[in-house]
Design an enzyme around this catalytic site. Sequence first.
Site, PDB file in Angstrom:
ATOM      1  N   GLY A 106       0.797  -1.209  -0.048  1.00  0.00           N
ATOM      2  CA  GLY A 106       0.026   0.190   0.055  1.00  0.00           C
ATOM      3  C   GLY A 106       0.757   1.229  -0.357  1.00  0.00           C
ATOM      4  O   GLY A 106       1.769   1.184   0.231  1.00  0.00           O
TER       5      GLY A 106
ATOM      6  N   CYS B 189       4.910  -5.867   1.688  1.00  0.00           N
ATOM      7  CA  CYS B 189       5.517  -4.320   1.763  1.00  0.00           C
ATOM      8  C   CYS B 189       5.015  -3.922   2.315  1.00  0.00           C
ATOM      9  O   CYS B 189       5.173  -4.077   4.110  1.00  0.00           O
ATOM     10  CB  CYS B 189       5.503  -4.052   0.030  1.00  0.00           C
ATOM     11  SG  CYS B 189       6.300  -2.252  -0.306  1.00  0.00           S
ATOM     12  N   TYR B 190       3.801  -3.034   2.192  1.00  0.00           N
ATOM     13  CA  TYR B 190       3.333  -2.405   2.981  1.00  0.00           C
ATOM     14  C   TYR B 190       2.956  -3.882   4.416  1.00  0.00           C
ATOM     15  O   TYR B 190       2.969  -3.638   6.158  1.00  0.00           O
ATOM     16  CB  TYR B 190       2.124  -1.677   2.764  1.00  0.00           C
ATOM     17  CG  TYR B 190       1.595  -0.880   4.142  1.00  0.00           C
ATOM     18  CD1 TYR B 190       1.641   0.267   4.335  1.00  0.00           C
ATOM     19  CD2 TYR B 190       0.235  -1.880   4.770  1.00  0.00           C
ATOM     20  CE1 TYR B 190       0.932   1.055   5.357  1.00  0.00           C
ATOM     21  CE2 TYR B 190      -0.303  -1.071   5.390  1.00  0.00           C
ATOM     22  CZ  TYR B 190      -0.352   0.093   6.261  1.00  0.00           C
ATOM     23  OH  TYR B 190      -0.697   0.397   6.972  1.00  0.00           O
TER      24      TYR B 190
ATOM     25  N   HIS C 265       8.108  -7.582  -4.045  1.00  0.00           N
ATOM     26  CA  HIS C 265       6.617  -8.705  -3.957  1.00  0.00           C
ATOM     27  C   HIS C 265       6.752  -9.719  -5.102  1.00  0.00           C
ATOM     28  O   HIS C 265       7.240  -9.835  -6.028  1.00  0.00           O
ATOM     29  CB  HIS C 265       6.177  -7.024  -5.071  1.00  0.00           C
ATOM     30  CG  HIS C 265       5.772  -5.797  -4.463  1.00  0.00           C
ATOM     31  ND1 HIS C 265       4.974  -6.087  -3.598  1.00  0.00           N
ATOM     32  CD2 HIS C 265       6.661  -5.108  -3.949  1.00  0.00           C
ATOM     33  CE1 HIS C 265       4.244  -4.412  -3.734  1.00  0.00           C
ATOM     34  NE2 HIS C 265       6.028  -4.541  -3.601  1.00  0.00           N
TER      35      HIS C 265
ATOM     36  N   GLU D 247       4.433 -11.456  -6.289  1.00  0.00           N
ATOM     37  CA  GLU D 247       3.270 -11.506  -7.158  1.00  0.00           C
ATOM     38  C   GLU D 247       4.051 -11.263  -8.820  1.00  0.00           C
ATOM     39  O   GLU D 247       3.126 -11.585  -9.417  1.00  0.00           O
ATOM     40  CB  GLU D 247       2.236 -10.908  -6.163  1.00  0.00           C
ATOM     41  CG  GLU D 247       2.445  -9.469  -6.505  1.00  0.00           C
ATOM     42  CD  GLU D 247       2.538  -8.274  -4.919  1.00  0.00           C
ATOM     43  OE1 GLU D 247       3.776  -9.273  -4.796  1.00  0.00           O
ATOM     44  OE2 GLU D 247       2.505  -7.553  -4.822  1.00  0.00           O
TER      45      GLU D 247
ATOM     46  N   SER E 264     -23.135  -8.579 -25.551  1.00  0.00           N
ATOM     47  CA  SER E 264     -22.721  -7.552 -26.352  1.00  0.00           C
ATOM     48  C   SER E 264     -22.304  -8.911 -27.633  1.00  0.00           C
ATOM     49  O   SER E 264     -21.634  -8.006 -28.324  1.00  0.00           O
ATOM     50  CB  SER E 264     -21.817  -6.673 -26.063  1.00  0.00           C
ATOM     51  OG  SER E 264     -20.888  -7.889 -25.385  1.00  0.00           O
ATOM     52  N   GLY E 265     -22.043  -9.557 -26.713  1.00  0.00           N
ATOM     53  CA  GLY E 265     -21.838 -10.894 -28.364  1.00  0.00           C
ATOM     54  C   GLY E 265     -19.974 -11.329 -27.504  1.00  0.00           C
ATOM     55  O   GLY E 265     -19.831 -11.936 -28.293  1.00  0.00           O
ATOM     56  N   GLY E 266     -19.859 -10.041 -27.024  1.00  0.00           N
ATOM     57  CA  GLY E 266     -18.564 -10.104 -26.563  1.00  0.00           C
ATOM     58  C   GLY E 266     -18.184 -11.325 -25.911  1.00  0.00           C
ATOM     59  O   GLY E 266     -19.063 -11.788 -24.748  1.00  0.00           O
TER      60      GLY E 266
ATOM     61  N   ASP F 249     -16.660 -11.707 -22.141  1.00  0.00           N
ATOM     62  CA  ASP F 249     -17.406 -10.966 -21.196  1.00  0.00           C
ATOM     63  C   ASP F 249     -18.856 -11.507 -20.569  1.00  0.00           C
ATOM     64  O   ASP F 249     -19.170 -12.100 -19.670  1.00  0.00           O
ATOM     65  CB  ASP F 249     -16.549  -9.390 -20.381  1.00  0.00           C
ATOM     66  CG  ASP F 249     -15.375 -10.002 -20.690  1.00  0.00           C
ATOM     67  OD1 ASP F 249     -14.691 -10.623 -20.875  1.00  0.00           O
ATOM     68  OD2 ASP F 249     -14.529  -8.646 -20.638  1.00  0.00           O
ATOM     69  N   SER F 250     -19.634 -10.667 -21.803  1.00  0.00           N
ATOM     70  CA  SER F 250     -21.111 -10.568 -21.421  1.00  0.00           C
ATOM     71  C   SER F 250     -21.545 -12.267 -21.971  1.00  0.00           C
ATOM     72  O   SER F 250     -22.708 -12.283 -20.842  1.00  0.00           O
ATOM     73  CB  SER F 250     -21.409  -9.161 -21.924  1.00  0.00           C
ATOM     74  OG  SER F 250     -21.600  -9.819 -23.513  1.00  0.00           O
ATOM     75  N   SER F 251     -21.081 -12.890 -22.293  1.00  0.00           N
ATOM     76  CA  SER F 251     -21.813 -14.167 -23.554  1.00  0.00           C
ATOM     77  C   SER F 251     -21.106 -15.327 -21.814  1.00  0.00           C
ATOM     78  O   SER F 251     -22.669 -15.640 -21.308  1.00  0.00           O
ATOM     79  CB  SER F 251     -21.384 -14.928 -24.431  1.00  0.00           C
ATOM     80  OG  SER F 251     -20.960 -13.518 -25.223  1.00  0.00           O
TER      81      SER F 251
ATOM     82  N   LYS G 213      -9.082 -12.014 -18.207  1.00  0.00           N
ATOM     83  CA  LYS G 213      -9.938 -12.451 -19.464  1.00  0.00           C
ATOM     84  C   LYS G 213      -9.543 -13.464 -19.223  1.00  0.00           C
ATOM     85  O   LYS G 213     -10.350 -13.903 -19.716  1.00  0.00           O
ATOM     86  CB  LYS G 213      -9.124 -11.253 -20.043  1.00  0.00           C
ATOM     87  CG  LYS G 213      -9.587 -11.330 -21.568  1.00  0.00           C
ATOM     88  CD  LYS G 213     -10.836 -11.019 -21.395  1.00  0.00           C
ATOM     89  CE  LYS G 213     -11.746 -10.880 -23.073  1.00  0.00           C
ATOM     90  NZ  LYS G 213     -12.724  -9.622 -22.529  1.00  0.00           N
TER      91      LYS G 213
END
Length: 511
Positions: free
Chosen positions: A55, A82-83, A169, A171, A223-225, A227-229, A367
């Site tokens: 942070g 870290c923080y 870090h 990660e 939307s057909g994309g 994510d929405s599908s 994604k």
Amino acid sequence: MEKEIVLVLDFGGQYNQLIARRVRECGVYCEVLPYNTSLERIRSLAPKGIIFTGGPASVYAEDAPLCGKEIFDMGIPILGICYGIHLITHLLGGRVTKAIVSEYGHKEVKVSSSSKLFKGISDKSICWMSHTDYIEAIPEGFEITASTDTCPVAAFEDKKRKLYGVQFHPEVVHTREGTAILKNFLYEVCGCSGEWKVSRFTEQTIASLREKIGDKKVLCALSGGVDSSVSAVLVSKAVGKQLTCILVDHGLLRKNEADEVEEVFTRQYDVNFIRVNAQERFYGRLAGITDPEQKRKIIGEEFIRVFEEEAKKIGKVDYLVQGTIYPDVIESGLGNSAVIKSHHNVGGLPEHVDFKEIIEPLRNLFKDEVRKVGLELGMPEKMVYRQPFPGPGLGIRIIGEVTPDKVKLLQEVDYIFRQEIASAGLDKAISQYFAILTNLRSVGVMGDERTYDYTIALRAVTTTDFMTAEYAQIPWEVLSRISNRIVNEVKKVNRICYDITSKPPATIEWE
Ligand code: XMP
């Protein structure tokens, strides 16, 4: 099977979701919660481990985000990053002050091989540092397990209480053995079994959606994309026909796209499907508008209005599902980051929305994780690997004013580009590729005649998470073919440019 979860407590660091993602990659389900989550809530989730993020604050600052000391008495292993390591130090009686030497970037860290955290890690390991404070005195009961030439406490631990901390870090990819260190924390310290797979996310999400939605009605923006599908399929698996999917054809979709989406969703899935042809409405509101943010806002707002109207037609609707994914959330400045673009799915919503709540089942995923969920749900590969398409569609790929003619032109250009990329066999290797209609006209010559027509820009990038991206190195001959076809087949275009910037400093879309 016991539900296994590790919690990340968010102290405002840049990498908090990245930590969660890495943990999930190690086969352990992980969620990010705010730093001030109550102990009761934490206890109720029975996490196998807790990770404190980094942070920007200093633990000794007056308004520093802190948590109660009781967290250390719960018997749950904790890793402070870290923080996070500073916080453990500060709360347990050690001392953190401004470092004499700030460390930033790659550092060689000497680690103690007897620590469980560093099992199998090289004695000298390259780690990514980014800190201006350091630990001057460690709390009682702790021992130092790593250091650098300028940072005496690069890691410490209290084995008995299972409290661990690292200054670097683990990660980020720059920490070469970072994943192995996180794995050690999860498996050696927390005793995780690593059973989590995308299937568990899918199962759990469907179950919790079912519980949350009950017998209420849900609307989904399709939307057909990807994510929405994927969101729609998740919800449909949870509540079937209580879900109505609405495809708004805002006139800014790709060529034939609305028909293709309609085909898949009406044939393959058991949902109510409504297609709204709202092209004229959107074009009307976009007339004369050139500012990108204003265009995004208008398209986002109009979208919601259309939903509200449809909602009224089908009776009371309680929830709205959206395919927001994690990068949309941070890029819209909902976390601590600056606003880069107000994404259609997040920042573009008007304040008065006629729904009880918005459901975003993919909000914590990147994604590539969304694609895995899609495959897990048995969705067709063609849809899962469909390149992403932004909510505001071609509206943000037409620089300046959007008009129906420009949309038509760009649809044709984009179609050729996509066809040629696919026929060159590059469609899987390139993450996203599309054409932009720039606002620029230039002089050309065609059949001895002077032309004064549009310049098209082509954009193609490779990326795994869309937060950073490289431009794709498309072979010259493929680019030549694309260029030839476009200028020959599409009127009013006489120049093609290829965008060779990465993200950052550019973004993937032009607006
Ligand atoms: P940028 O241009 O921000 O794009 O680098 C990153 C990814 O997000 C997509 N994008 C959007 N997706 N609504 C969306 O659903 C939006 O408003 C939006 N704007 C950009 C973009 O296509 C790329 O994949």
